[in-house]
Scaffold this motif. Structure first.
Motif, PDB file in Angstrom:
ATOM      1  N   PHE A 157      -2.439   0.721  -2.653  1.00 45.17           N
ATOM      2  CA  PHE A 157      -3.452  -0.259  -2.270  1.00 45.17           C
ATOM      3  C   PHE A 157      -2.751  -1.528  -1.805  1.00 45.17           C
ATOM      4  O   PHE A 157      -1.756  -1.949  -2.408  1.00 45.17           O
ATOM      5  CB  PHE A 157      -4.381  -0.571  -3.448  1.00 45.17           C
ATOM      6  CG  PHE A 157      -5.635  -1.304  -3.036  1.00 45.17           C
ATOM      7  CD1 PHE A 157      -6.661  -0.622  -2.393  1.00 45.17           C
ATOM      8  CD2 PHE A 157      -5.782  -2.654  -3.280  1.00 45.17           C
ATOM      9  CE1 PHE A 157      -7.815  -1.286  -1.999  1.00 45.17           C
ATOM     10  CE2 PHE A 157      -6.931  -3.331  -2.893  1.00 45.17           C
ATOM     11  CZ  PHE A 157      -7.957  -2.638  -2.253  1.00 45.17           C
ATOM     12  N   THR A 169     -13.740  -4.290  -6.810  1.00 45.76           N
ATOM     13  CA  THR A 169     -12.362  -3.786  -6.775  1.00 45.76           C
ATOM     14  C   THR A 169     -12.339  -2.261  -6.773  1.00 45.76           C
ATOM     15  O   THR A 169     -11.642  -1.632  -5.963  1.00 45.76           O
ATOM     16  CB  THR A 169     -11.570  -4.314  -7.984  1.00 45.76           C
ATOM     17  OG1 THR A 169     -11.576  -5.746  -7.970  1.00 45.76           O
ATOM     18  CG2 THR A 169     -10.137  -3.809  -7.959  1.00 45.76           C
ATOM     19  N   ALA A 170     -13.110  -1.659  -7.673  1.00 47.01           N
ATOM     20  CA  ALA A 170     -13.174  -0.195  -7.744  1.00 47.01           C
ATOM     21  C   ALA A 170     -13.737   0.387  -6.451  1.00 47.01           C
ATOM     22  O   ALA A 170     -13.264   1.421  -5.956  1.00 47.01           O
ATOM     23  CB  ALA A 170     -14.037   0.230  -8.927  1.00 47.01           C
ATOM     24  N   MET A 172     -11.243   0.505  -3.701  1.00 43.91           N
ATOM     25  CA  MET A 172     -10.180   1.484  -3.939  1.00 43.91           C
ATOM     26  C   MET A 172     -10.696   2.920  -3.839  1.00 43.91           C
ATOM     27  O   MET A 172     -10.078   3.850  -4.353  1.00 43.91           O
ATOM     28  CB  MET A 172      -9.537   1.231  -5.291  1.00 43.91           C
ATOM     29  CG  MET A 172      -8.763  -0.084  -5.332  1.00 43.91           C
ATOM     30  SD  MET A 172      -7.907  -0.365  -6.902  1.00 43.91           S
ATOM     31  CE  MET A 172      -6.608   0.886  -6.813  1.00 43.91           C
ATOM     32  N   GLN A 223       0.825  -1.208   0.000  1.00 44.99           N
ATOM     33  CA  GLN A 223       0.000   0.000   0.000  1.00 44.99           C
ATOM     34  C   GLN A 223       0.857   1.254   0.000  1.00 44.99           C
ATOM     35  O   GLN A 223       0.528   2.248  -0.657  1.00 44.99           O
ATOM     36  CB  GLN A 223      -0.932   0.006   1.207  1.00 44.99           C
ATOM     37  CG  GLN A 223      -1.867   1.210   1.218  1.00 44.99           C
ATOM     38  CD  GLN A 223      -3.023   1.035   2.182  1.00 44.99           C
ATOM     39  OE1 GLN A 223      -3.055   0.110   2.975  1.00 44.99           O
ATOM     40  NE2 GLN A 223      -3.981   1.937   2.130  1.00 44.99           N
ATOM     41  N   TYR A 283      -9.057  -2.254 -10.997  1.00 44.68           N
ATOM     42  CA  TYR A 283      -7.864  -1.613 -10.434  1.00 44.68           C
ATOM     43  C   TYR A 283      -7.383  -0.488 -11.343  1.00 44.68           C
ATOM     44  O   TYR A 283      -7.103   0.633 -10.895  1.00 44.68           O
ATOM     45  CB  TYR A 283      -6.769  -2.660 -10.248  1.00 44.68           C
ATOM     46  CG  TYR A 283      -5.653  -2.260  -9.316  1.00 44.68           C
ATOM     47  CD1 TYR A 283      -5.583  -2.787  -8.029  1.00 44.68           C
ATOM     48  CD2 TYR A 283      -4.661  -1.360  -9.703  1.00 44.68           C
ATOM     49  CE1 TYR A 283      -4.560  -2.430  -7.158  1.00 44.68           C
ATOM     50  CE2 TYR A 283      -3.645  -0.998  -8.854  1.00 44.68           C
ATOM     51  CZ  TYR A 283      -3.597  -1.538  -7.581  1.00 44.68           C
ATOM     52  OH  TYR A 283      -2.592  -1.170  -6.715  1.00 44.68           O
ATOM     53  N   SER A 284      -7.272  -0.790 -12.639  1.00 46.21           N
ATOM     54  CA  SER A 284      -6.806   0.222 -13.595  1.00 46.21           C
ATOM     55  C   SER A 284      -7.769   1.404 -13.671  1.00 46.21           C
ATOM     56  O   SER A 284      -7.344   2.561 -13.728  1.00 46.21           O
ATOM     57  CB  SER A 284      -6.651  -0.402 -14.984  1.00 46.21           C
ATOM     58  OG  SER A 284      -5.650  -1.396 -14.979  1.00 46.21           O
ATOM     59  N   VAL A 291      -3.775  -8.002  -2.567  1.00 44.73           N
ATOM     60  CA  VAL A 291      -5.077  -8.630  -2.769  1.00 44.73           C
ATOM     61  C   VAL A 291      -4.886 -10.142  -2.823  1.00 44.73           C
ATOM     62  O   VAL A 291      -3.912 -10.636  -3.404  1.00 44.73           O
ATOM     63  CB  VAL A 291      -5.726  -8.124  -4.085  1.00 44.73           C
ATOM     64  CG1 VAL A 291      -7.026  -8.858  -4.377  1.00 44.73           C
ATOM     65  CG2 VAL A 291      -5.963  -6.616  -3.994  1.00 44.73           C
ATOM     66  N   THR A 296       2.227   1.367  -3.733  1.00 45.60           N
ATOM     67  CA  THR A 296       1.290   1.445  -4.862  1.00 45.60           C
ATOM     68  C   THR A 296      -0.029   2.123  -4.539  1.00 45.60           C
ATOM     69  O   THR A 296      -0.811   2.403  -5.447  1.00 45.60           O
ATOM     70  CB  THR A 296       0.985   0.034  -5.403  1.00 45.60           C
ATOM     71  OG1 THR A 296       0.222  -0.693  -4.422  1.00 45.60           O
ATOM     72  CG2 THR A 296       2.267  -0.731  -5.706  1.00 45.60           C
ATOM     73  N   ALA A 307      -9.697   2.479 -11.322  1.00 43.65           N
ATOM     74  CA  ALA A 307      -9.560   3.256 -10.092  1.00 43.65           C
ATOM     75  C   ALA A 307      -8.361   4.189 -10.159  1.00 43.65           C
ATOM     76  O   ALA A 307      -8.426   5.350  -9.711  1.00 43.65           O
ATOM     77  CB  ALA A 307      -9.444   2.321  -8.887  1.00 43.65           C
ATOM     78  N   PHE A 351     -10.833  -7.935 -11.904  1.00 45.41           N
ATOM     79  CA  PHE A 351      -9.987  -7.267 -10.916  1.00 45.41           C
ATOM     80  C   PHE A 351      -9.026  -6.295 -11.583  1.00 45.41           C
ATOM     81  O   PHE A 351      -8.899  -5.139 -11.168  1.00 45.41           O
ATOM     82  CB  PHE A 351      -9.202  -8.291 -10.095  1.00 45.41           C
ATOM     83  CG  PHE A 351      -8.061  -7.700  -9.329  1.00 45.41           C
ATOM     84  CD1 PHE A 351      -8.288  -6.926  -8.206  1.00 45.41           C
ATOM     85  CD2 PHE A 351      -6.748  -7.880  -9.757  1.00 45.41           C
ATOM     86  CE1 PHE A 351      -7.227  -6.351  -7.510  1.00 45.41           C
ATOM     87  CE2 PHE A 351      -5.686  -7.320  -9.067  1.00 45.41           C
ATOM     88  CZ  PHE A 351      -5.930  -6.548  -7.937  1.00 45.41           C
ATOM     89  N   GLY A 352      -8.344  -6.744 -12.623  1.00 51.33           N
ATOM     90  CA  GLY A 352      -7.385  -5.885 -13.320  1.00 51.33           C
ATOM     91  C   GLY A 352      -8.043  -4.656 -13.907  1.00 51.33           C
ATOM     92  O   GLY A 352      -7.481  -3.556 -13.867  1.00 51.33           O
TER      93      GLY A 352
END
Length: 250
Positions: A50, A140-141, A144, A45, A240-241, A53, A48, A243, A236-237
């Motif tokens: 966060f 995921t979003a 975040m 965290q 994350y991107s 996971v 990056t 966010a 998830f990817g």
């Protein structure tokens, strides 16, 4: 060993031997917690933005429980993907506040319920069969610090369903488009908006879709500018991107 290093750093900062910025830089590369079967990166965290996971697929219920317990003990929020109901029950023994998204197969424990999250992310799915991946992206979003909006079952087989939500598309800062079959929807959305579009191919489709490969190749060959693609079923990817993009945009 890690605790001792932290104590030394703290004393050095207090004594003026090291600047705060230098101490933070040192913290970024401190070691992980070794459970034998897993090495938990508690400082992710700090590097990056966060924490680590848990990807539950291939792990045992007990392994997921132990990793979750250590992540929560370190004061981090918890996000576990591809989790089973049995894994959720085990994590709930550790933290009663744990929440399970049955459709998205995620286990989450938030740090605080006070922040409603930042708007700007729109998650679009082509069909109802794509919802597990779309919900993984949404969770995921959400974890975040975002409040994603959902627009489901608006695939190209009935394009009027998408067009009738044109205003939602235009108001988004980043759009995640989840689609299986031939994967055409991201190209359509990409031609309508002026924001980044993250395309997520799913493994939904008949035999010639080759488990999502047809959708993946279709999205990679999109003629619409601004469309980028993550791996098959990688909600998830995408979340994350999205966010990270929304954080910069907001």
């Amino acid at each position: 060993m890690e605790i001792e290093k932290l104590k030394i750093l703290l004393e050095q900062v207090k004594g003026g031997e090291i600047a705060v910025d230098d101490a933070l830089q040192s913290l970024r590369i401190l070691p992980f917690e070794d459970l034998g079967f897993s090495k938990i990166d508690h400082h992710r965290q700090l590097r990056t933005g966060f924490p680590e996971v848990i990807f539950c697929q291939g792990k045992t219920v007990e392994q997921v429980k132990q990793i979750s317990e250590r992540i929560l003990a370190a004061g981090h929020p918890l996000l576990a993907t591809r989790a089973t109901p049995e894994m959720y029950k085990a994590v709930k023994e550790v933290q009663p506040a744990a929440r399970y998204n049955e459709l998205g197969r995620t286990i989450t424990v938030s740090r605080s319920e006070e922040d409603a999250g930042v708007s700007g992310i729109l998650i679009v799915s082509a069909g109802t069969s794509d919802l597990p991946v779309a919900e993984e992206a949404a969770e995921t979003a959400l974890m975040m610090g975002n409040q994603p909006e959902r627009l489901y079952d608006v695939g190209v087989a009935g394009l009027h369903r998408l067009i009738s939500n044109h205003e939602k598309l235009l108001n988004a800062r980043v759009i995640i488009v989840v689609a299986g079959m031939e994967g055409a929807l991201p190209s359509v959305v990409g031609g309508l908006v002026d924001c980044p579009v993250i395309a997520v191919p799913t493994s939904i489709g008949y035999g010639a879709s080759f488990g999502g490969l047809a959708a993946l190749l279709g999205m990679l060959n999109s003629c619409a500018s601004g469309v980028t693609v993550v791996n098959i079923d990688n909600g998830f990817g995408a979340g994350y991107s999205a966010a990270l993009i929304n954080r910069l945009s907001a």
